[in-house]
Design a protein around this motif. Structure first.
Motif, PDB file in Angstrom:
ATOM      1  N   ASP A 195       0.834  -1.208   0.000  1.00 38.35           N
ATOM      2  CA  ASP A 195       0.000   0.000   0.000  1.00 38.35           C
ATOM      3  C   ASP A 195       0.869   1.259   0.000  1.00 38.35           C
ATOM      4  N   HIS A 199       1.178   4.220  -2.794  1.00 42.59           N
ATOM      5  CA  HIS A 199       0.924   5.655  -2.554  1.00 42.59           C
ATOM      6  C   HIS A 199       2.014   6.523  -3.180  1.00 42.59           C
ATOM      7  N   HIS A 268      -5.561   2.761  -7.461  1.00 44.05           N
ATOM      8  CA  HIS A 268      -6.339   2.672  -6.226  1.00 44.05           C
ATOM      9  C   HIS A 268      -7.825   2.487  -6.533  1.00 44.05           C
ATOM     10  N   HIS A 282      -6.742  -4.308   1.101  1.00 48.43           N
ATOM     11  CA  HIS A 282      -6.425  -3.258   0.116  1.00 48.43           C
ATOM     12  C   HIS A 282      -5.017  -3.442  -0.487  1.00 48.43           C
ATOM     13  N   LEU A 286      -3.773  -4.153  -4.382  1.00 48.63           N
ATOM     14  CA  LEU A 286      -2.831  -3.267  -5.091  1.00 48.63           C
ATOM     15  C   LEU A 286      -1.655  -4.047  -5.665  1.00 48.63           C
TER      16      LEU A 286
HETATM   17 ZN    ZN Z   1      -3.749   2.755  -0.489  1.00 48.59          ZN
END
Ligand code: ZN
Ligand code: NZQ
Length: 390
Positions: A195, A199, A268, A282, A286
């Motif tokens: 994650d 980002h 995302h 999550h 990803l």
């Molecule tokens: Zn994220």
């Protein structure tokens, strides 16, 4: 470089035993009645919750508690929290946990003083004009919510996962003790790593020119994560590795890496449909979608993807930019696999036959064009999901 405003007022209190400062910090920021919000019980089991409560009691800070926030947090818990805050005249929410708890705290904070339905902020883009104060005691480096003004909530009815953001939702303070992350299950540690990398990468891939500082900073953050990830996976109690990963997760999402450049965020949005439909973690979603998005984009902008491959993964330069780009994608996939993450639909538990539904939900919920580096149409999104399903 584009014009920008960077406003990051959060006070970060980082290091060993810092949770004992929660009470003092709440007092410093004039908290009168606090809601201590937590998740499914890891913070009770680890003893963190009782240490935080003790710290509040020592300072005479009045509080109530609410637990049971689940990963991919639901609107139902938000409504419960709003009611509680109104009834008990709460003015400050301290989220003790990860992104799910923090995002729920932010949703309650925005919803409690609002006359309408808090979901208006998520599905109608209604501006947040007032909010209770929010602070965090972070237990998992992943979502970056401890330093961001964003919140992502799933509406249980129809499983619609949407986000909102406001400077008012940035935590007033965030307590970050890397020791608290020792108890993380390896899979959650790995998902958090995916994650935070995502980002950075959502910001890295841009059409904005003249942004060397944020590009180089992003590469450094990615390389740090790549170096420290195997250490935390093999030595979960290695303090310095945990500390580096924890701070990387904050820098990845507090805006530093994205200032002055157009950010993308298509991956995302592609992922949020997976976690909404299958309730997968999550970061795992990803790990499947980022390599697929990059593979598709290697045709569209091989130069930028090749730059990423060379600078982040050390792939040798060559005139065949697409080949270099694809080697970078392969390196990312191998890295995710090496820390135990899924890299395909099959490994994630997603189904190829659901692609039509995923595409429909993505574009019905988020608009006909998704992302900025390449504005994805329904046809683009379908092809990307198909690559992930290969
Ligand atoms: Zn994220
Ligand atoms: O619920 P408990 O029992 O606490 O267990 C949690 C949960 O099962 C466990 N855990 C957390 N800290 C632990 C621990 N277990 C043992 N020891 C610890 N120290 O880990 C599990 C996952 O927790 P969660 O809060 O869901 O993780 P994360 O921080 O990854 O948050 C994910 C959510 O954040 C959203 C995601 O979509 C997802 O809903 N995001 C929020 C963003 C934001 N607000 O800016 C941006 C992100 O892109 C992301 O979309």
């Amino acid at each position: 470089m584009d014009n920008f405003v960077f406003y990051s007022p959060t006070e970060f209190v980082f290091g060993k035993e810092t949770e004992s400062m929660a009470g003092k910090l709440l007092k410093k920021y004039s908290a009168e009645k606090v809601l201590l919000l937590y998740g499914g019980g890891s913070v009770i089991k680890s003893g963190l919750m009782s240490r935080v409560e003790e710290s509040l009691k020592n300072e005479g800070v009045s509080y109530i508690t609410l637990g049971g926030v689940q990963p991919n947090p639901l609107d139902t818990k938000v409504y419960e929290g709003i009611e509680l805050c109104r009834k008990d005249k709460v003015d400050f929410i301290l989220a003790v946990g990860g992104g799910s708890v923090i995002d729920t705290a932010k949703a309650i904070a925005a919803g409690a003083p609002y006359d309408g339905d808090f979901w208006d902020f998520y599905n109608k883009g209604m501006a947040i004009n007032s909010a209770l104060k929010v602070a965090t005691v972070l237990t998992i480096p992943a979502a970056g919510s401890e330093g961001s003004g964003n919140s992502v909530i799933t509406k249980e009815e129809g499983s619609i996962k949407l986000g909102t953001g406001s400077p008012l939702l940035r935590p007033v303070f965030s307590v970050m003790n890397p020791v608290l992350t020792y108890t993380l299950p390896p899979y959650q540690t790995a998902c958090g790593i995916a994650d935070m990398m995502a980002h950075v990468m959502e910001r890295y891939f841009t059409n904005t020119e003249g942004v060397e500082i944020s590009s180089r900073l992003s590469e450094a953050v990615l390389q740090t994560i790549i170096k420290e990830a195997p250490v935390v996976m093999n030595e979960p109690e290695n303090y310095d590795a945990r500390a580096n990963i924890m701070w990387a997760g904050t820098i990845a999402h507090n805006g530093t890496c994205g200032v002055g450049r157009e950010e993308d965020w298509a991956t995302h949005l592609l992922e949020h449909e997976l976690s909404a439909l299958y309730n997968v973690t999550h970061g795992a979603g990803l790990a499947v979608m980022f390599p697929a998005w990059m593979t598709y984009l290697a045709d569209f902008n091989p130069d930028m993807l090749a730059q990423y491959a060379v600078r982040v993964w050390g792939i040798p330069e060559s005139d065949d930019k697409k080949a270099v780009a694809l080697k970078g994608v392969e390196a990312l996939k191998n890295f995710f696999s090496s820390i135990g993450l899924p890299v395909s639909f099959k490994e994630l538990g997603a189904k190829e036959e659901d692609i039509d539904l995923l595409v429909k939900r993505l574009h019905d919920n988020k608009g006909e064009k998704v992302g900025f580096f390449k504005k994805l149409t329904r046809e683009d999104s379908r092809k990307i999901y198909q690559i992930a399903a290969r």
